[in-house]
Design a protein around this motif. Structure first.
Motif, PDB file in Angstrom:
ATOM      1  N   GLN A 184      23.652  40.393  49.086  1.00 13.60           N
ATOM      2  CA  GLN A 184      24.900  39.672  49.339  1.00 13.60           C
ATOM      3  C   GLN A 184      25.857  39.800  48.159  1.00 13.60           C
ATOM      4  O   GLN A 184      27.056  39.980  48.338  1.00 13.60           O
ATOM      5  CB  GLN A 184      24.604  38.202  49.617  1.00 13.60           C
ATOM      6  N   TRP A 185      25.319  39.716  46.950  1.00 15.16           N
ATOM      7  CA  TRP A 185      26.168  39.842  45.769  1.00 15.16           C
ATOM      8  C   TRP A 185      26.750  41.253  45.669  1.00 15.16           C
ATOM      9  O   TRP A 185      27.918  41.431  45.327  1.00 15.16           O
ATOM     10  CB  TRP A 185      25.387  39.483  44.513  1.00 15.16           C
ATOM     11  N   ALA A 186      25.941  42.272  45.985  1.00 18.42           N
ATOM     12  CA  ALA A 186      26.436  43.649  45.954  1.00 18.42           C
ATOM     13  C   ALA A 186      27.559  43.841  46.968  1.00 18.42           C
ATOM     14  O   ALA A 186      28.491  44.615  46.733  1.00 18.42           O
ATOM     15  CB  ALA A 186      25.287  44.620  46.228  1.00 18.42           C
ATOM     16  N   ARG A 187      27.511  43.156  48.070  1.00 18.76           N
ATOM     17  CA  ARG A 187      28.551  43.235  49.100  1.00 18.76           C
ATOM     18  C   ARG A 187      29.808  42.457  48.679  1.00 18.76           C
ATOM     19  O   ARG A 187      30.935  42.856  48.966  1.00 18.76           O
ATOM     20  CB  ARG A 187      27.988  42.653  50.410  1.00 18.76           C
ATOM     21  N   LEU A 188      29.630  41.334  47.994  1.00 21.16           N
ATOM     22  CA  LEU A 188      30.747  40.459  47.622  1.00 21.16           C
ATOM     23  C   LEU A 188      31.464  40.902  46.352  1.00 21.16           C
ATOM     24  O   LEU A 188      32.690  40.807  46.252  1.00 21.16           O
ATOM     25  CB  LEU A 188      30.232  39.022  47.448  1.00 21.16           C
ATOM     26  N   GLU A 189      30.729  41.423  45.391  1.00 16.12           N
ATOM     27  CA  GLU A 189      31.300  41.727  44.071  1.00 16.12           C
ATOM     28  C   GLU A 189      32.518  42.651  44.109  1.00 16.12           C
ATOM     29  O   GLU A 189      33.498  42.404  43.409  1.00 16.12           O
ATOM     30  CB  GLU A 189      30.222  42.288  43.151  1.00 16.12           C
ATOM     31  N   PRO A 190      32.516  43.728  44.928  1.00 17.46           N
ATOM     32  CA  PRO A 190      33.705  44.592  44.944  1.00 17.46           C
ATOM     33  C   PRO A 190      34.959  43.906  45.499  1.00 17.46           C
ATOM     34  O   PRO A 190      36.073  44.365  45.236  1.00 17.46           O
ATOM     35  CB  PRO A 190      33.303  45.756  45.849  1.00 17.46           C
ATOM     36  N   LEU A 191      34.802  42.832  46.234  1.00 14.43           N
ATOM     37  CA  LEU A 191      35.949  42.130  46.811  1.00 14.43           C
ATOM     38  C   LEU A 191      36.592  41.142  45.848  1.00 14.43           C
ATOM     39  O   LEU A 191      37.690  40.647  46.111  1.00 14.43           O
ATOM     40  CB  LEU A 191      35.516  41.382  48.083  1.00 14.43           C
ATOM     41  N   LEU A 192      35.928  40.849  44.744  1.00 13.27           N
ATOM     42  CA  LEU A 192      36.437  39.867  43.794  1.00 13.27           C
ATOM     43  C   LEU A 192      37.536  40.476  42.932  1.00 13.27           C
ATOM     44  O   LEU A 192      37.505  41.668  42.629  1.00 13.27           O
ATOM     45  CB  LEU A 192      35.301  39.361  42.904  1.00 13.27           C
ATOM     46  N   PRO A 193      38.507  39.672  42.520  1.00 13.00           N
ATOM     47  CA  PRO A 193      39.561  40.196  41.655  1.00 13.00           C
ATOM     48  C   PRO A 193      39.007  40.570  40.288  1.00 13.00           C
ATOM     49  O   PRO A 193      38.058  39.961  39.796  1.00 13.00           O
ATOM     50  CB  PRO A 193      40.559  39.036  41.556  1.00 13.00           C
ATOM     51  N   ALA A 194      39.634  41.570  39.685  1.00 13.38           N
ATOM     52  CA  ALA A 194      39.207  42.013  38.358  1.00 13.38           C
ATOM     53  C   ALA A 194      39.607  40.976  37.323  1.00 13.38           C
ATOM     54  O   ALA A 194      40.644  40.330  37.437  1.00 13.38           O
ATOM     55  CB  ALA A 194      39.849  43.354  38.025  1.00 13.38           C
ATOM     56  N   GLY A 195      38.767  40.807  36.312  1.00 12.37           N
ATOM     57  CA  GLY A 195      39.083  39.878  35.240  1.00 12.37           C
ATOM     58  C   GLY A 195      40.285  40.377  34.437  1.00 12.37           C
ATOM     59  O   GLY A 195      40.471  41.578  34.250  1.00 12.37           O
ATOM     60  N   LYS A 196      41.095  39.467  33.955  1.00  6.67           N
ATOM     61  CA  LYS A 196      42.310  39.833  33.241  1.00  6.67           C
ATOM     62  C   LYS A 196      42.152  39.796  31.731  1.00  6.67           C
ATOM     63  O   LYS A 196      42.937  40.385  31.016  1.00  6.67           O
ATOM     64  CB  LYS A 196      43.449  38.893  33.646  1.00  6.67           C
ATOM     65  N   LYS A 197      41.172  39.071  31.236  1.00  6.56           N
ATOM     66  CA  LYS A 197      41.045  38.861  29.800  1.00  6.56           C
ATOM     67  C   LYS A 197      39.980  39.789  29.206  1.00  6.56           C
ATOM     68  O   LYS A 197      38.803  39.627  29.481  1.00  6.56           O
ATOM     69  CB  LYS A 197      40.673  37.410  29.503  1.00  6.56           C
ATOM     70  N   PRO A 198      40.409  40.761  28.373  1.00  7.41           N
ATOM     71  CA  PRO A 198      39.403  41.554  27.670  1.00  7.41           C
ATOM     72  C   PRO A 198      38.887  40.766  26.470  1.00  7.41           C
ATOM     73  O   PRO A 198      39.495  39.789  26.052  1.00  7.41           O
ATOM     74  CB  PRO A 198      40.194  42.784  27.219  1.00  7.41           C
ATOM     75  N   GLY A 199      37.795  41.207  25.932  1.00 11.30           N
ATOM     76  CA  GLY A 199      37.296  40.530  24.745  1.00 11.30           C
ATOM     77  C   GLY A 199      35.898  40.001  24.932  1.00 11.30           C
ATOM     78  O   GLY A 199      35.047  40.614  25.548  1.00 11.30           O
ATOM     79  N   ARG A 200      35.704  38.805  24.448  1.00 10.04           N
ATOM     80  CA  ARG A 200      34.379  38.190  24.438  1.00 10.04           C
ATOM     81  C   ARG A 200      33.820  38.050  25.856  1.00 10.04           C
ATOM     82  O   ARG A 200      34.525  37.605  26.755  1.00 10.04           O
ATOM     83  CB  ARG A 200      34.497  36.812  23.792  1.00 10.04           C
ATOM     84  N   PRO A 201      32.561  38.399  26.055  1.00 13.59           N
ATOM     85  CA  PRO A 201      31.975  38.256  27.397  1.00 13.59           C
ATOM     86  C   PRO A 201      31.842  36.785  27.790  1.00 13.59           C
ATOM     87  O   PRO A 201      31.688  35.908  26.931  1.00 13.59           O
ATOM     88  CB  PRO A 201      30.605  38.926  27.277  1.00 13.59           C
ATOM     89  N   GLN A 202      31.916  36.543  29.066  1.00 10.98           N
ATOM     90  CA  GLN A 202      31.811  35.187  29.587  1.00 10.98           C
ATOM     91  C   GLN A 202      30.403  34.642  29.382  1.00 10.98           C
ATOM     92  O   GLN A 202      29.419  35.371  29.501  1.00 10.98           O
ATOM     93  CB  GLN A 202      32.143  35.165  31.081  1.00 10.98           C
ATOM     94  N   THR A 203      30.320  33.351  29.106  1.00 13.53           N
ATOM     95  CA  THR A 203      29.017  32.704  28.950  1.00 13.53           C
ATOM     96  C   THR A 203      28.342  32.553  30.308  1.00 13.53           C
ATOM     97  O   THR A 203      27.140  32.747  30.448  1.00 13.53           O
ATOM     98  CB  THR A 203      29.190  31.308  28.316  1.00 13.53           C
ATOM     99  N   TRP A 204      29.130  32.212  31.300  1.00 14.98           N
ATOM    100  CA  TRP A 204      28.625  32.007  32.654  1.00 14.98           C
ATOM    101  C   TRP A 204      29.161  33.126  33.527  1.00 14.98           C
ATOM    102  O   TRP A 204      30.360  33.358  33.581  1.00 14.98           O
ATOM    103  CB  TRP A 204      29.058  30.648  33.192  1.00 14.98           C
ATOM    104  N   THR A 205      28.272  33.792  34.238  1.00 22.30           N
ATOM    105  CA  THR A 205      28.696  34.905  35.088  1.00 22.30           C
ATOM    106  C   THR A 205      29.407  34.368  36.324  1.00 22.30           C
ATOM    107  O   THR A 205      29.229  33.213  36.715  1.00 22.30           O
ATOM    108  CB  THR A 205      27.487  35.751  35.528  1.00 22.30           C
ATOM    109  N   ARG A 206      30.206  35.225  36.921  1.00 24.81           N
ATOM    110  CA  ARG A 206      30.885  34.840  38.163  1.00 24.81           C
ATOM    111  C   ARG A 206      29.878  34.510  39.257  1.00 24.81           C
ATOM    112  O   ARG A 206      30.108  33.634  40.065  1.00 24.81           O
ATOM    113  CB  ARG A 206      31.795  35.965  38.649  1.00 24.81           C
ATOM    114  N   ARG A 207      28.779  35.239  39.255  1.00 27.43           N
ATOM    115  CA  ARG A 207      27.762  34.984  40.271  1.00 27.43           C
ATOM    116  C   ARG A 207      27.215  33.570  40.150  1.00 27.43           C
ATOM    117  O   ARG A 207      27.042  32.872  41.155  1.00 27.43           O
ATOM    118  CB  ARG A 207      26.635  36.002  40.146  1.00 27.43           C
ATOM    119  N   GLN A 208      26.973  33.113  38.918  1.00 27.95           N
ATOM    120  CA  GLN A 208      26.491  31.743  38.725  1.00 27.95           C
ATOM    121  C   GLN A 208      27.540  30.733  39.180  1.00 27.95           C
ATOM    122  O   GLN A 208      27.211  29.749  39.845  1.00 27.95           O
ATOM    123  CB  GLN A 208      26.165  31.498  37.255  1.00 27.95           C
ATOM    124  N   LEU A 209      28.789  30.960  38.805  1.00 27.72           N
ATOM    125  CA  LEU A 209      29.848  30.022  39.176  1.00 27.72           C
ATOM    126  C   LEU A 209      30.053  29.992  40.685  1.00 27.72           C
ATOM    127  O   LEU A 209      30.223  28.921  41.277  1.00 27.72           O
ATOM    128  CB  LEU A 209      31.151  30.376  38.462  1.00 27.72           C
TER     129      LEU A 209
END
Length: 141
Positions: free
Chosen positions: A10-35
């Motif tokens: 399900q995540w492999a199917r959903l991930e390409p539909l999500l908008p790209a992140g706008k902020k380069p730099g430090r990686p997120q502490t919480w992944t989009r999948r968790q949120l």
């Protein structure tokens, strides 16, 4: 992974539909999948945002993502895309059936049938005449 969390497929199917992140730099502490799993948990459980389990990240981060995507139409865009693909594969049946026995107007709707005397006749009968008052005296004042 919780009982209602997204599977890898399900995540492999959903991930390409999500908008790209706008902020380069430090990686997120919480992944989009968790949120997103936290958002799904909250909507499925009907619980307050503050009760989202900690394994999904801070509740305010999940709420912020949910509201941001709600305002900019991301959720609707994802839904429309998934629906179009499912329709193209023939996975959706578009049969619509309306039964008039359940489509009734409310009793106070315009054109509703009246039972008993009309409202105007009841008001006219309950209005005292201009020459008498509530105590029965004429013109007391």
């Amino acid at each position: 992974m919780g009982r209602g969390d997204l599977t890898n497929g399900q995540w492999a199917r959903l991930e390409p539909l999500l908008p790209a992140g706008k902020k380069p730099g430090r990686p997120q502490t919480w992944t989009r999948r968790q949120l997103i799993d936290g958002i799904r948990w909250r909507t499925r459980a009907g619980a307050p945002w503050r009760d989202v389990p900690e394994r999904y990240g801070p509740w305010d981060r999940a709420y912020d993502l949910f509201r941001r995507w709600q305002r900019d139409g991301t959720w609707k865009q994802i839904f429309v895309q998934l629906q179009a693909e499912a329709d193209a594969k023939g996975l959706i049946t578009w049969d619509v059936s309306v039964d008039s026995t359940i489509a009734r107007a409310h009793q106070h709707a315009p054109g509703a049938r009246k039972k008993g005397p009309s409202r105007r006749s009841l008001l006219a009968a309950s209005t005292p005449s201009p020459t008498t008052t509530a105590w029965g005296a004429r013109g007391a004042g």
